[in-house]
Design a protein around this motif. Structure first.
Motif, PDB file in Angstrom:
ATOM      1  N   ARG A  60     -21.714  -6.009   3.962  1.00 17.27           N
ATOM      2  CA  ARG A  60     -22.550  -7.164   3.615  1.00 17.27           C
ATOM      3  C   ARG A  60     -22.807  -7.294   2.120  1.00 17.27           C
ATOM      4  NH1 ARG A  60     -25.223  -9.760   7.598  1.00 17.27           N
ATOM      5  NH2 ARG A  60     -27.003 -10.260   6.283  1.00 17.27           N
ATOM      6  N   TYR A  61     -22.908  -6.153   1.431  1.00 16.77           N
ATOM      7  CA  TYR A  61     -23.319  -6.223   0.027  1.00 16.77           C
ATOM      8  C   TYR A  61     -22.397  -5.481  -0.939  1.00 16.77           C
ATOM      9  CZ  TYR A  61     -27.498  -8.269   1.988  1.00 16.77           C
ATOM     10  OH  TYR A  61     -28.350  -9.105   2.650  1.00 16.77           O
ATOM     11  N   GLY A  62     -21.332  -4.883  -0.428  1.00 12.56           N
ATOM     12  CA  GLY A  62     -20.409  -4.179  -1.320  1.00 12.56           C
ATOM     13  C   GLY A  62     -19.454  -5.159  -1.996  1.00 12.56           C
ATOM     14  N   LEU A  63     -18.967  -4.774  -3.175  1.00 17.14           N
ATOM     15  CA  LEU A  63     -18.028  -5.647  -3.893  1.00 17.14           C
ATOM     16  C   LEU A  63     -16.621  -5.070  -3.739  1.00 17.14           C
ATOM     17  CD1 LEU A  63     -17.936  -8.204  -5.622  1.00 17.14           C
ATOM     18  CD2 LEU A  63     -18.118  -6.755  -7.652  1.00 17.14           C
ATOM     19  N   ASP A  64     -15.772  -5.830  -3.044  1.00 19.54           N
ATOM     20  CA  ASP A  64     -14.379  -5.409  -2.892  1.00 19.54           C
ATOM     21  C   ASP A  64     -13.478  -6.456  -3.542  1.00 19.54           C
ATOM     22  OD1 ASP A  64     -14.440  -7.560  -1.188  1.00 19.54           O
ATOM     23  OD2 ASP A  64     -14.204  -6.384   0.657  1.00 19.54           O
ATOM     24  N   GLY A  65     -12.152  -6.244  -3.432  1.00 13.59           N
ATOM     25  CA  GLY A  65     -11.199  -7.138  -4.089  1.00 13.59           C
ATOM     26  C   GLY A  65     -11.325  -8.584  -3.626  1.00 13.59           C
ATOM     27  N   ASP A  66     -11.521  -8.776  -2.331  1.00 15.24           N
ATOM     28  CA  ASP A  66     -11.629 -10.134  -1.807  1.00 15.24           C
ATOM     29  C   ASP A  66     -12.840 -10.858  -2.393  1.00 15.24           C
ATOM     30  OD1 ASP A  66      -9.433  -9.675  -0.319  1.00 15.24           O
ATOM     31  OD2 ASP A  66     -10.524  -9.295   1.572  1.00 15.24           O
ATOM     32  N   ARG A  67     -13.916 -10.140  -2.438  1.00 14.44           N
ATOM     33  CA  ARG A  67     -15.133 -10.766  -2.979  1.00 14.44           C
ATOM     34  C   ARG A  67     -14.967 -11.032  -4.472  1.00 14.44           C
ATOM     35  NH1 ARG A  67     -19.133  -7.829   0.761  1.00 14.44           N
ATOM     36  NH2 ARG A  67     -19.706  -9.535   2.150  1.00 14.44           N
ATOM     37  N   MET A  68     -14.350 -10.077  -5.174  1.00 19.42           N
ATOM     38  CA  MET A  68     -14.177 -10.257  -6.616  1.00 19.42           C
ATOM     39  C   MET A  68     -13.366 -11.529  -6.893  1.00 19.42           C
ATOM     40  SD  MET A  68     -13.006  -7.468  -9.482  1.00 19.42           S
ATOM     41  CE  MET A  68     -11.346  -7.274  -8.885  1.00 19.42           C
TER      42      MET A  68
END
Lengths: 342, 428
Positions: free
Chosen positions: A250-258
């Motif tokens: 829910r709150y982690g930053l991964d490649g997709d979110r970046m």
């Protein structure tokens, strides 16, 4: 500017911009073959650390040494109570040894403020992180990093961060970094959004000069910088969130979110990172992540703060010739007038 | 014992009258009484009240004689106009046996400044697990009627229920320190806007209110009375008001500091403002004043909590919780309740003498100011204005939040059964 640096909230915009501009000068010293200035020659700075923090301590130490200060490291691990000696007695011991400034890290919120205001010592006090209250040099180095990245080292001189949209993600409740950043970024004209599960947002946040969101994905496209805060795994045990995996989802930053962030936007982290928790390795190691830069900038910012609080009348970089006179230590904190002259 | 004539005092704030003390009793109250060889105390412009009764005092002895003893604490009480104090049980050892309460009782008798009525612990060692021998403490020479684990909450609902039921056998009352422990782990100050900014662990109002709500319902269920210590939030007021309207036998106290101070003061990180329950908001302060005025809150109790200097001269988190209060209580009440028009002096007598004596069963205290009653009296100069100077305190500790603050009123005389314990502001 004040005699002490206790809270980012105490800095005016002019103070903050002056520190950032001074740090820019200091950063140039780091590119020289000899990374040393005589500004604090003969001055003694004590790093009084009641909490373990190798990163912050060596950053201050590097800054102090580059300014030619004599450095005393005092590691008083554990609270003053468990140690048996009070903060007051420790402070007065340092005062008696002729310390010209105290950099303090303490697990208790407000300890640096008490040190600076209780009449226990005369020396300037620099807060290197207190409890869940403030960590002003961290906020300054973050702002410095943002200004360099989003505006430019030269183009940014004299400027704040007006209109920049900054998102802080993670354990805001327990974070002195978040509190300091909200205060300073607001002062510098940025628009701050906090993103966290509601359990990790403090009751009373409504008075902070920022927005609050529980949804990371909708906030990312509107961010010029995204700062991930460390989330300690122990928080899970106190039911702040169900599992590490759910937090990451829910709150982690991964490649997709970046990839949802604007192309120019940067990823920041005050360190130490918990890879796999709030940030994936892919993001942490990407070009857009400023973590290593933040560490380098930390030294420049701390040099600037020490110089401005203690520097007396010697110019820092532009005319580095004359040595300071160590005899008059009490005249040192003429920083207020020094800064206004500049 | 000789005779004393208090001349021209405004008894309970009314018309000037003379009060003649003969021995340990009030002999006569009226106008133009003859001195007839009595020592005369000119009391024009002063207020005469029944001796004050504090249902919530920490005298610290046995165990923490570095912060207070029964002697120094009762001297402080006499200075503040008190003739009876109830000594809380969180001593070392805990007052959870007949032996300890009798020791405190005896030390009070020896002091001679103020009657000391020991409060017994509800549970062994204040641990909240096993009932202390409440009956034995009641039957001891100390005759304990008030039981409290103050400092800690009796948080186990079953233990609380049993305690409420058990003390009915001898007319006792349980005084609850309402603090849900899990909600207040690491709590350092009121949870709200200020704690969010200062980064200090929050003590939410709901941690107090949820326990009060539970306990008034328990008291109703088992038909017992319950007393709520140091009520501090607007929400708690609402719950107690509701409980009283429902006929539940609940009484409640408020401290002077919760009537005046707010959590804004914590911005100084000065631990002199650290107290449990914590200082709340302006809205809470106003609700507490209103509740004290309308009788929802029955009494003012000091929660006098002395601490040595080193326990306050440190960082906030390391500091002890509590404030001394016996010597400033009446001034704070005058300032917040009388000078604001919320209470008459007779209302003050009810909330600081009559009602606490009734709740705690303090024999001979909290009586009318009339002939034939024990001469437990307090004389106050309401026109006095001065800054609080802790150096002049009789208490062994100085942890007052009012240092340097100008407060109205000054207790000039206190009589304990006709013996002057305080004369012209000086302990005798």
């Amino acid at each position: 500017m004040m005699r002490h640096l206790i809270s980012a909230a105490d800095l005016t915009r002019d103070d903050a911009v002056l520190i950032l501009d001074t740090a820019e000068e200091m950063a140039r010293v780091a590119d020289r073959p000899i990374k040393k200035l005589p500004a604090l020659r003969g001055r003694t700075v004590c790093n009084l650390f009641f909490e373990d923090s190798t990163r912050t301590r060596i950053s201050f130490e590097a800054a102090e040494k580059r300014l030619s200060a004599d450095v005393i490291n005092f590691a008083a691990k554990g609270s003053s109570v468990s140690k048996g000696e009070s903060l007051k007695d420790t402070a007065q011991t340092l005062e008696a040894m002729g310390v010209d400034a105290v950099v303090i890290r303490h697990g208790a919120s407000g300890a640096p403020y008490r040190l600076a205001t209780s009449g226990w010592i005369d020396a300037p006090v620099i807060n290197a992180g207190d409890g869940t209250h403030q960590h002003p040099t961290q906020a300054l180095l973050d702002a410095f990093t943002m200004r360099r990245r989003l505006i430019g080292p030269d183009a940014g001189l004299g400027q704040g961060l007006d209109g920049k949209r900054i998102t802080l993600v993670g354990d805001v409740l327990h974070s002195r970094v978040a509190r300091s950043n909200v205060d300073l970024l607001h002062t510098l004209g940025a628009e701050v959004t906090l993103v966290a599960p509601p359990t990790l947002i403090p009751v009373g946040v409504e008075n902070w000069p920022c927005e609050v969101s529980y949804d990371l994905d909708s906030t990312l496209p509107k961010s010029d910088a995204v700062m991930m805060l460390r989330v300690q795994r122990e928080r899970m045990k106190a039911a702040f969130f169900p599992t590490e995996r759910e937090y990451s989802r829910r709150y982690g930053l991964d490649g997709d979110r970046m990839a949802r962030m604007p192309g120019h936007a940067v990823v920041m982290h005050p360190g130490p990172m918990v890879r796999g928790m709030e940030i994936t390795a892919e993001v942490a190691d990407s070009e857009r992540c400023t973590v290593v830069e933040q560490v380098a900038n930390g030294v420049s910012i701390r040099m600037a703060v020490l110089y401005l609080l203690l520097g007396g009348n010697e110019p820092a970089v532009t005319h580095p010739a004359p040595a300071t006179t160590p005899a008059t230590k009490r005249s040192a904190p003429a920083s207020a007038s020094r800064i206004e002259e500049k | 014992m000789s005779k004393i004539l208090i001349r021209g005092a405004q008894v309970l704030g009314g018309e000037p009258q003379d009060v003649l003390i003969d021995g340990s009793e009030i002999a006569e109250v009226g106008q133009g009484l003859a001195a007839d060889g009595a020592d005369v105390v000119e009391a024009g412009g002063k207020i005469l009240l029944p001796g004050l009764v504090d249902l919530h005092t920490h005298l610290r002895e046995p165990g923490r004689e570095d912060s207070e003893t029964v002697l120094t604490g009762t001297r402080a009480a006499a200075s503040g106009g008190y003739t009876s104090v109830f000594a809380m049980a969180n001593t070392f050892p805990v007052a959870d046996t007949a032996g300890v309460v009798e020791q405190v009782y005896r030390l009070g008798k020896e002091s001679g400044y103020c009657d000391v009525q020991p409060i017994g612990a509800v549970t062994v060692g204040l641990e909240g697990k096993k009932l202390a021998e409440l009956g034995a403490m009641h039957e001891s020479a100390a005759g304990v009627t008030v039981f409290s684990d103050d400092g800690k909450c009796v948080d186990d609902a079953v233990i609380m229920r049993r305690a409420l039921e058990y003390v009915k056998a001898f007319g006792g009352v349980v005084a609850q320190h309402a603090q849900e422990p899990r909600l207040t782990e690491g709590a350092q100050m009121n949870e709200g806007v200020v704690s969010a900014e200062l980064g200090l662990g929050g003590w939410p109002a709901v941690a107090e209110e949820s326990i009060i709500a539970r306990d008034v319902l328990l008291a109703e269920h088992v038909g017992s009375r319950v007393h709520i210590c140091h009520l501090s939030t607007a929400g708690s007021v609402e719950i107690v008001r509701w409980a009283k309207s429902r006929g539940i036998d609940v009484t409640a106290e408020v401290t002077p500091h919760h009537l005046l101070l707010t959590d804004e003061l914590v911005r100084s990180y000065n631990p002199v403002y650290k107290v449990n329950p914590p200082l709340r908001t302006e809205r809470d302060v106003m609700a507490l004043r209103e509740a004290l005025a309308d009788g929802t809150i029955d009494i003012v109790a000091t929660d006098h909590a002395p601490h040595p200097h080193e326990d306050k001269d440190c960082e906030w988190a390391a500091a002890a919780m509590g404030m001394v209060g016996l010597e400033t209580a009446l001034s704070v009440v005058q300032h917040t309740m009388v000078d604001t028009g919320l209470l008459t002096w007779e209302g003050v007598a009810e909330r600081m003498s009559w009602a606490p004596a009734r709740i705690g069963g303090a024999a001979g205290h909290g009586r009318p100011v009339s002939a034939g009653e024990p001469a437990n009296l307090t004389l106050l100069d309401p026109a006095y204005r001065g800054a609080v100077d802790p150096a002049g305190f009789a208490s062994r500790s100085r942890n007052t939040p009012y240092e340097g603050r100008e407060l109205p009123g000054r207790v000039t005389h206190t009589w304990l059964r006709g013996r002057a314990t305080l004369v012209d502001g000086k302990l005798q």
